[in-house]
Every structure is written in structure tokens, then in C-alpha cells.
Design a protein around this motif. Structure first.
Motif, PDB file in Angstrom:
ATOM      1  N   ASP A 137       1.182  -1.255  -0.686  1.00 27.34           N
ATOM      2  CA  ASP A 137       0.093  -0.181   0.151  1.00 27.34           C
ATOM      3  C   ASP A 137       0.213   1.313  -0.891  1.00 27.34           C
ATOM      4  N   HIS A 157       0.051   5.820   0.631  1.00 24.96           N
ATOM      5  CA  HIS A 157      -0.169   6.809   0.373  1.00 24.96           C
ATOM      6  C   HIS A 157       0.470   8.502   0.376  1.00 24.96           C
ATOM      7  N   HIS A 199      -2.930  -1.289   6.004  1.00 27.87           N
ATOM      8  CA  HIS A 199      -3.509  -1.850   4.946  1.00 27.87           C
ATOM      9  C   HIS A 199      -2.761  -2.976   4.879  1.00 27.87           C
TER      10      HIS A 199
HETATM   11 ZN    ZN Z   1      -4.520   2.827   2.283  1.00 25.85          ZN
END
Ligand code: ZN
Length: 378
Positions: free
Chosen positions: A228, A230, A263
């Protein structure tokens, strides 16, 4: 047709005090009859007849046929006794006219292909082939009468026969409660060929047998990977959240709390269970998950692990970021993960690497995380 197998699966499992007959008891992902069929070399038998109660045939026949489509599986009606079940299957096999037949208790899932092949081979020169185990224990009767060990035999299955001989013995026999098929041949004055069986070819009858079986069954290990990334919100005054930990650092942008660590872990667990990704279960279009605590997603994954009867063997998480300093806070993240997934911190690793100033991560504008998990059936 050459070789046929009769699998006796008509037992009701009274001795195990279970509602489900022992051969259909699920241990991990498979039931006992499935364990046997998974291990059975599909090249050995031309046909397998499972003697089964009508009620359980309805419940299991389709899944057995589709899971084991490499075996030629048929079903015959089980009877009130072992002997009636055996006879029904032998009569059913008439139209296939096999030469050799093996009759096996479905509650003995641990027999090896080697022993099955040996039984068939012995039928080249014998009318029957019956495996036995010599008792190694010191045996006494209730009245304290010593029995010499060399006189005690445990008879096992599969028992092998020339089809025509055992069919005849069943048809001639009037008593319908014989202990096994070989005893019918003995009554018929046919010579019985005995040979040494396998000690671990146990019959699962009682609770202790189930415990033994669980201990020695082969483990089903699986792996999953998750990734993941971000972006960092450089203007926000909020704090960063990594694996449930509030960190003194600019936060990440996301629909939920943007916990990139959780995540990645979630996706690794979902992957190991062959499920879909986290976005499928917790869509970033669903307002319900806006600003959601990603702990909820982790708890969902834990629930899925339990549902599918798996546990985590080890979990490795790697952050890719220029800051914060993960090493200093990794033990706190491990504590959070261990509480949610109910595993020891000893099997969790949290580490990090920088991106060598390359790209979005290298310029301090994003944080990525990857996770890999190994799970095993319970
Ligand atoms: Zn995420």
C-alpha cells in the motif's frame, strides 16, 4: 476392469459422541474421507465405490465427485452393519466385473499408497491379502490372565480379495454381523494370506485417535503479500497513524485513517486466504469508512482467518519512507498488531528502508508499506 476399491463410509460415529459420522468430521479444511482421497494415487483404482447412507450421499456426493474428479467415484447404499454395506457394494460392482477388490474403512485415512499397492500385488498369487499389526504392549485379560504377545494381532484394512471369491463368500454367508470380510472367507475355508500392515494406519474411532490424527496430519501452509502507498498531507496539523500508533509526523491522505501499515497487513492476510483485496470489502467510495479506524479492517481479517481455521505463523512488515524513524517505534506497532491478530510479538517483524531520495517517497511526499504473511491450518 482390474482394480476396484470399496470405501466403507456408513458408520454413524456413535463412539465419538458426535452428530456427524467420524468419516465426515472436518479437521482443518478437509474431512477424514477427503484426507484419504487426497492421498490416494488416482492411478491405482479403476473404480471407487463409497458405501454411504442416503442422507449423507445427498450432502457429500457432489462435492466428493467434483473435488476428486481424477478418481472414478460411484456410490452404493450402506447397510445396518459393516457386512451388509460391503455386500451391497460388491453386488453393485457386478456390472464392472473387477478382478481384484480392496475393502477399506473410511475411518483409516492414513494408509499409504505403498501398502495399497502391496495388497494388490499379493493378490497376484493369493485369494486374499489381510494386513495386521502385532501387539507390542503387555496384554492381560480382565481376569488377570497373561496373554503372550505373539498371539495378539490387530487386523487392519484395506483387505484385498479376488473379487469373485469374496462376492461368493458374502452371498453364501447367512450371519449378517461378521467383524470383517476376511472372517467370511475363513468360514468358507479359504486360505487367508496375512501380511504386516502399517502401525500408523489407525482407525479413528475415539477422541484420542482424533487427537493423534490432528497431530500427524500434514500442514497446509499458505502465504500472502500486501502492498500500500499513501501521499503525505504536508499542510495538515493532524498526526500520522502507522499500525495503530499515533506518530509525531505529518499524516497520510486517505479515505479512512490512511494507516498504510495496517492496509498492507490486511491485504497480505486476505491474499493468503485467496480472498479479494481490502478495497473490495471496505470501498473508499463508501462513506461508512470515511475516517474509519483501520483497526476495524484488521479485526475483519482476523475473523476471516478464524472462519477458515487458519493461524498466522509469521508476519513481516516493511515500511518504505524517509521519515519517521520506524526502528524507534517498531516495538509499539508490534504490540498493536499482536493484540488485534492475537499472535505473539515474537513472530512479527516491523522494519523499514528509505527510498534513497528517489521519487515521491524519496522526496518525503509519500509512505509505502509491504507485508508478507505465512499461515497454517489449525
Ligand atoms: Zn491504504
Amino acid at each position: 476392469m482390474k482394480n476396484a476399491l470399496i470405501l466403507l463410509a456408513g458408520g454413524t460415529g456413535k463412539r465419538l459422541n458426535s452428530k456427524i459420522p467420524k468419516q465426515f468430521l472436518k479437521i482443518g479444511n478437509s474431512n477424514i474421507i477427503e484426507y484419504f482421497l487426497y492421498n490416494l494415487d488416482p492411478k491405482i483404482f479403476d473404480i471407487i465405490v463409497i458405501a454411504i447412507d442416503e442422507k449423507y450421499k445427498k450432502k457429500y456426493s457432489n462435492s466428493l465427485k467434483s473435488k476428486f474428479h481424477n478418481h472414478n467415484i460411484k456410490f452404493s447404499k450402506s447397510g445396518k452393519t459393516r457386512q451388509i454395506s460391503s455386500k451391497n457394494s460388491l453386488v453393485y460392482l457386478k456390472k464392472f466385473n473387477p478382478k481384484k477388490i480392496l475393502i477399506h474403512d473410511s475411518a483409516r485415512p492414513l494408509v499409504s499408497n505403498k501398502m495399497i499397492k502391496k495388497t494388490l500385488k499379493l493378490l497376484d498369487t493369493n485369494d486374499s491379502a489381510i494386513p495386521f499389526i502385532e501387539s507390542e504392549d503387555y496384554i492381560k485379560t480382565k481376569n488377570n490372565y497373561d496373554l503372550k504377545n505373539d498371539r495378539i494381532f490387530n487386523i487392519q484394512t484395506p483387505q484385498g480379495f479376488i473379487y469373485k471369491k469374496i462376492l461368493k463368500a458374502h452371498i453364501l454367508n447367512k450371519d449378517s454381523n461378521a467383524r470383517d470380510d476376511s472372517s467370511l472367507l475363513e468360514k468358507n475355508k479359504t486360505k487367508i494370506k496375512m501380511f504386516k500392515g502399517e502401525k500408523y494406519n489407525i482407525k479413528i474411532t475415539k477422541k484420542d485417535d482424533l487427537i493423534f490424527f490432528k497431530k500427524i496430519q500434514s500442514k497446509n501452509f499458505r502465504h500472502g503479500i500486501g502492498y500500500d502507498i499513501h501521499k503525505i498531507d504536508l499542510t495538515s496539523k493532524k498526526k500520522l497513524i502507522l499500525c495503530g500508533l499515533k506518530v509525531n509526523h505529518k499524516p497520510l491522505i486517505g479515505h479512512s485513517d490512511a494507516d498504510v501499515g495496517y492496509h498492507a497487513i490486511c491485504d497480505s492476510i486476505l491474499g493468503s486466504l485467496s480472498l479479494k483485496d481490502i478495497g473490495f470489502y471496505f470501498s473508499n467510495k463508501n462513506p461508512k469508512w470515511q475516517n474509519a479506524n483501520s483497526k476495524i479492517f484488521m479485526e475483519f481479517c482476523y475473523k476471516k482467518l478464524k472462519e477458515k481455521k487458519f493461524k498466522i505463523v509469521n508476519l513481516d512488515i516493511n515500511f518504505i519512507c524517509e521519515s519517521p524513524n520506524i526502528n524507534k517505534i517498531s516495538y509499539l506497532m508490534k504490540n498493536n498488531i499482536s493484540k488485534i491478530l492475537k499472535i505473539s510479538t515474537k513472530i512479527i517483524s516491523v522494519k523499514a528502508t528509505t527510498n534513497e531520495k528517489i521519487g515521491l517517497i524519496g522526496s518525503g511526499k509519500a509512505i509505502a508499506a509491504e507485508a508478507i504473511v505465512q499461515i497454517v491450518n489449525e
